[in-house]
Design an enzyme around this catalytic site. Structure first.
Site, mmCIF file in Angstrom:
data_model
loop_
_atom_site.group_PDB
_atom_site.id
_atom_site.type_symbol
_atom_site.label_atom_id
_atom_site.label_comp_id
_atom_site.label_asym_id
_atom_site.label_seq_id
_atom_site.Cartn_x
_atom_site.Cartn_y
_atom_site.Cartn_z
ATOM 1 N N VAL A 25 1.304 -0.881 -0.094
ATOM 2 C CA VAL A 25 -0.112 0.116 -0.243
ATOM 3 C C VAL A 25 0.666 1.015 0.308
ATOM 4 C CG1 VAL A 25 -1.522 1.359 0.916
ATOM 5 C CG2 VAL A 25 -1.680 -1.087 1.582
ATOM 6 N N CYS A 26 0.426 1.923 -0.938
ATOM 7 C CA CYS A 26 1.725 3.497 -0.720
ATOM 8 C C CYS A 26 2.321 2.820 -1.247
ATOM 9 C CB CYS A 26 0.937 4.440 -0.048
ATOM 10 S SG CYS A 26 0.829 6.342 0.597
#
Length: 319
Positions: A104-105
């Site tokens: 994520v990210c």
């Protein structure tokens, strides 16, 4: 269906929503269909970590003692800027043992540092894409989509896109009905298409400093079907066409024509995704004039015609 173990990696400086967003999705699916997921969290030494926003997270265990999971989830955050070498080493050794790798990210930065994205297509938060590509040339970085799935490795863009990716994985693991129920409970959309742009045309460009240029940017967004020629826009800004074009590019980072193209494409994509309006009507209200002109724009920018784009990304009616 066998239970899947999900292991969330924690570290100091982690972005809390990168963890809790996807975790709530999978926890919701487990509540809906008990026995589906076993969720665990772990830091390198098993100790608490402090998130970038100041929250303290207490993991279930130490990574060094965790069994190999079905799905290994690596969040992002400020802590990825100077990652613990021990964490990178652990990922390098244990990452390939997971059936599914998810970031994520800026968690993608950790995967890349561990060599787990070499030869793969991936994404991360738009503000880190250039750095990821520069630091890891073996990774094919795509700055546009909100998530990318390349075999058993999935990477998502900034923060909330981890929720979109988690919902897509739940839909794959279980079915659309479960994912829809989880999305409704969390009050989020079931699915933003994976190749939906990370940011709008307005965010892709910088916001102009001068008020007349900001007003023109807003006008373009609100009137994609209007006369958006340089001459017309320059008149609204009360500047000569030459001065307007130069000032617009200096203050937004792109030419007026490029900005108009992005706004119109974004408008048309949104209508194809969210409405059942006809292609001709969408072409008209998005400023293309004809369906053929819109088709050429879609092929150039996305590599797919509008009808195929709608087929792939317009959500099916709920049962």
């Amino acid at each position: 269906m066998p239970q899947r173990t999900l292991l969330f990696v924690l570290f100091d400086g982690v972005q809390s929503l990168d963890v809790t967003g996807p975790l709530e999705v999978f926890a919701g699916a487990e509540q809906h269909t008990p026995g589906t997921y076993r969720i665990r969290t772990a830091s390198l030494d098993g100790g608490p970590v402090r998130t970038s926003s100041g929250l303290t997270l207490v993991p279930d265990e130490a990574l060094t003692q965790a069994s190999d999971p079905h799905t290994l989830l690596v969040p992002g955050g400020l802590g990825t800027r100077s990652p613990d070498p021990g964490l990178t080493a652990w990922l390098r050794t244990h990452g390939p043992r997971a059936r599914r790798l998810v970031s994520v990210c800026t968690g993608a930065v950790l995967l890349a540092a561990a060599g787990l994205l070499d030869g793969r297509r991936a994404t991360t938060h738009w503000s880190y894409c250039d750095k990821l590509a520069r630091d890891h040339p073996a990774v094919e970085v795509d700055p546009e989509p909100i998530y990318v799935r390349d075999g058993e490795v999935s990477t998502s863009a900034g923060v909330t896109s981890g929720i979109d990716l988690a919902l897509a994985l739940v839909e794959e693991d279980l079915d659309r009905g479960v994912a829809l129920d989880v999305a409704r409970h969390l009050v989020v959309f079931l699915r933003r298409p994976g190749n939906q742009a990370q940011f709008s045309a307005q965010l892709a460009a910088q916001t102009a400093q001068r008020e007349p240029l900001r007003e023109v940017q807003q006008w373009i967004t609100e009137h994609p079907e209007g006369d958006l020629s340089v001459e017309s826009l320059a008149g609204r800004a009360r500047l000569s066409p030459r001065h307007f074009a130069r000032a617009f590019r200096e203050e937004t980072g792109m030419t007026p024509g490029r900005y108009v193209d992005r706004v119109r494409l974004e408008h048309a994509r949104r209508l194809l995704e969210e409405t059942s309006d006809g292609i001709e009507e969408i072409s008209r209200v998005s400023g293309y004039g004809t369906s053929e002109a819109m088709r050429r724009a879609f092929l150039k920018a996305l590599g797919t015609p509008p009808a195929e784009y709608r087929r792939r990304f317009h959500p099916a009616p709920a049962n």
